[in-house]
Design a protein around this motif. Structure first.
Motif, short mmCIF file in Angstrom:
data_model
loop_
_atom_site.label_atom_id
_atom_site.label_comp_id
_atom_site.label_asym_id
_atom_site.label_seq_id
_atom_site.Cartn_x
_atom_site.Cartn_y
_atom_site.Cartn_z
N THR A 149 0.87 -1.17 0.00
CA THR A 149 0.00 0.00 0.00
C THR A 149 0.92 1.23 0.00
N ARG A 150 0.34 2.39 -0.04
CA ARG A 150 1.17 3.60 0.00
C ARG A 150 1.91 3.71 1.34
N ARG A 151 1.43 3.00 2.34
CA ARG A 151 2.02 3.08 3.67
C ARG A 151 3.08 2.01 3.91
N ASP A 152 2.86 0.80 3.44
CA ASP A 152 3.74 -0.32 3.79
C ASP A 152 3.84 -1.34 2.67
N ASP A 153 4.99 -2.07 2.67
CA ASP A 153 5.09 -3.34 1.98
C ASP A 153 4.56 -4.40 2.94
N ILE A 154 3.60 -5.20 2.49
CA ILE A 154 2.90 -6.12 3.37
C ILE A 154 3.41 -7.55 3.23
N GLY A 155 3.75 -7.96 2.00
CA GLY A 155 4.17 -9.34 1.78
C GLY A 155 4.09 -9.66 0.30
N ALA A 156 3.66 -10.87 -0.01
CA ALA A 156 3.57 -11.28 -1.42
C ALA A 156 2.52 -12.35 -1.60
N LEU A 157 1.94 -12.37 -2.79
CA LEU A 157 1.02 -13.41 -3.21
C LEU A 157 1.80 -14.35 -4.12
N ASN A 158 1.88 -15.62 -3.74
CA ASN A 158 2.71 -16.59 -4.45
C ASN A 158 1.84 -17.61 -5.18
N LEU A 159 2.00 -17.68 -6.49
CA LEU A 159 1.15 -18.54 -7.31
C LEU A 159 2.00 -19.59 -8.00
N TYR A 160 1.65 -20.85 -7.80
CA TYR A 160 2.41 -21.98 -8.35
C TYR A 160 1.61 -22.66 -9.45
N SER A 161 2.32 -23.10 -10.50
CA SER A 161 1.70 -23.85 -11.58
C SER A 161 2.48 -25.13 -11.84
N THR A 162 1.78 -26.18 -12.21
CA THR A 162 2.43 -27.45 -12.56
C THR A 162 2.70 -27.52 -14.05
N GLU A 163 2.44 -26.41 -14.77
CA GLU A 163 2.63 -26.35 -16.21
C GLU A 163 3.77 -25.41 -16.58
N VAL A 164 4.58 -25.79 -17.55
CA VAL A 164 5.55 -24.85 -18.12
C VAL A 164 4.78 -23.80 -18.92
N GLY A 165 5.16 -22.54 -18.77
CA GLY A 165 4.47 -21.47 -19.49
C GLY A 165 3.24 -20.97 -18.78
N GLY A 166 3.11 -21.29 -17.49
CA GLY A 166 1.94 -20.83 -16.74
C GLY A 166 1.95 -19.33 -16.54
N PHE A 167 0.77 -18.77 -16.36
CA PHE A 167 0.56 -17.35 -16.06
C PHE A 167 0.89 -16.46 -17.27
N ASP A 168 -0.02 -16.47 -18.22
CA ASP A 168 0.12 -15.62 -19.40
C ASP A 168 -0.20 -14.18 -19.02
N HIS A 169 -0.22 -13.30 -20.03
CA HIS A 169 -0.41 -11.88 -19.77
C HIS A 169 -1.72 -11.61 -19.03
N ASP A 170 -2.81 -12.23 -19.48
CA ASP A 170 -4.11 -11.98 -18.85
C ASP A 170 -4.11 -12.43 -17.39
N GLU A 171 -3.50 -13.59 -17.12
CA GLU A 171 -3.47 -14.07 -15.74
C GLU A 171 -2.57 -13.19 -14.87
N ARG A 172 -1.51 -12.67 -15.44
CA ARG A 172 -0.66 -11.76 -14.66
C ARG A 172 -1.41 -10.49 -14.31
N GLU A 173 -2.21 -10.00 -15.24
CA GLU A 173 -3.04 -8.82 -14.96
C GLU A 173 -4.07 -9.13 -13.87
N THR A 174 -4.64 -10.31 -13.93
CA THR A 174 -5.58 -10.73 -12.89
C THR A 174 -4.89 -10.79 -11.54
N ALA A 175 -3.68 -11.35 -11.52
CA ALA A 175 -2.93 -11.47 -10.27
C ALA A 175 -2.61 -10.10 -9.69
#
Length: 227
Positions: A122-148
């Motif tokens: 947030t503008r006040r703090d770094d809070i942490g991270a959202l970690n997303l794992y995939s069992t597929e090579v090439g996971g998380f295309d542009h649209d999914e990255r925008e969603t994330a």
């Protein structure tokens, strides 16, 4: 409004309605798996004030192990997202040379093939991270990255708000505990309220311990202790 936009709008309202940091985190990781086809598992890391990292919500044990291994080794997408780059994407972990010690364990042992980590801030703090794992090579295309990114933004704001609620509740509990201890000391020793508080305060100073910890022992044990 398309289906994804509608889902993200619903998610924002749902996150706003959660109560408490852990509840918010659990809601966020479930939403990640539901909204991103590539996402086989998700975890949410909190950055504590002392610099330590903790996974407070994970969709499965593999995610929990993958996250904790990053903390132990001091390397991995999550660690990099918090310390350096706000968004870290690895479409092929086996071919990624950025985190060799972490990769050599999570790819064969946990079946992780690609990953996306997004800093929560947030503008006040770094809070942490959202970690997303995939069992597929090439996971998380542009649209999914925008969603994330959208999910991470909503989650960061919700966690910041829930942390304030948690802090407020903790403060209220401490005040209640101290008040109850003062009442016990007054009754047991025939003291006025100011004198009973001063007894607890001096005991706290002599033992170099927090006042609410001293008060908790009085409430639980019904008497003053000398440590």
């Amino acid at each position: 409004m398309n289906d994804l936009s509608h889902r993200m709008a619903e998610l924002a309202r749902d996150l706003d309605g959660t109560r408490g940091t852990v509840d918010t985190a659990e809601h966020a990781v479930r939403a990640a798996v539901e909204t991103m086809p590539s996402c086989a598992g998700a975890g949410l890391t909190l950055l504590h004030r002392d610099g330590t990292l903790e996974t407070v919500a994970a969709t499965d044990d593999a995610v929990l192990k993958g996250d904790r291994l990053q903390y132990e080794l001091g390397e991995g997408p999550c660690v990099q997202a918090i310390r350096d780059d706000a968004v870290v994407h690895s479409p092929d972990l086996a071919a990624d040379s950025r985190w060799p010690r972490w990769v050599e364990q999570v790819v064969p042992d946990l079946g992780a093939r690609s990953m996306l980590a997004v800093r929560l801030w947030t503008r006040r703090d770094d809070i942490g991270a959202l970690n997303l794992y995939s069992t597929e090579v090439g996971g998380f295309d542009h649209d999914e990255r925008e969603t994330a990114l959208t999910l991470a933004a909503h989650t960061a704001v919700a966690i910041a708000a829930s942390s304030d609620i948690d802090d407020m509740h903790a403060a209220m509990e401490r005040r209640t505990r101290i008040g109850a201890a003062i009442g016990i000391v007054m009754e047991r020793h025939g003291l006025t309220q100011p004198v009973a508080f001063e007894v607890l305060r001096r005991l706290s100073q002599e033992q170099n311990r927090k006042l609410h910890d001293i008060a908790g022992e009085v409430v639980e044990g019904g008497r003053l202790t000398d440590g």
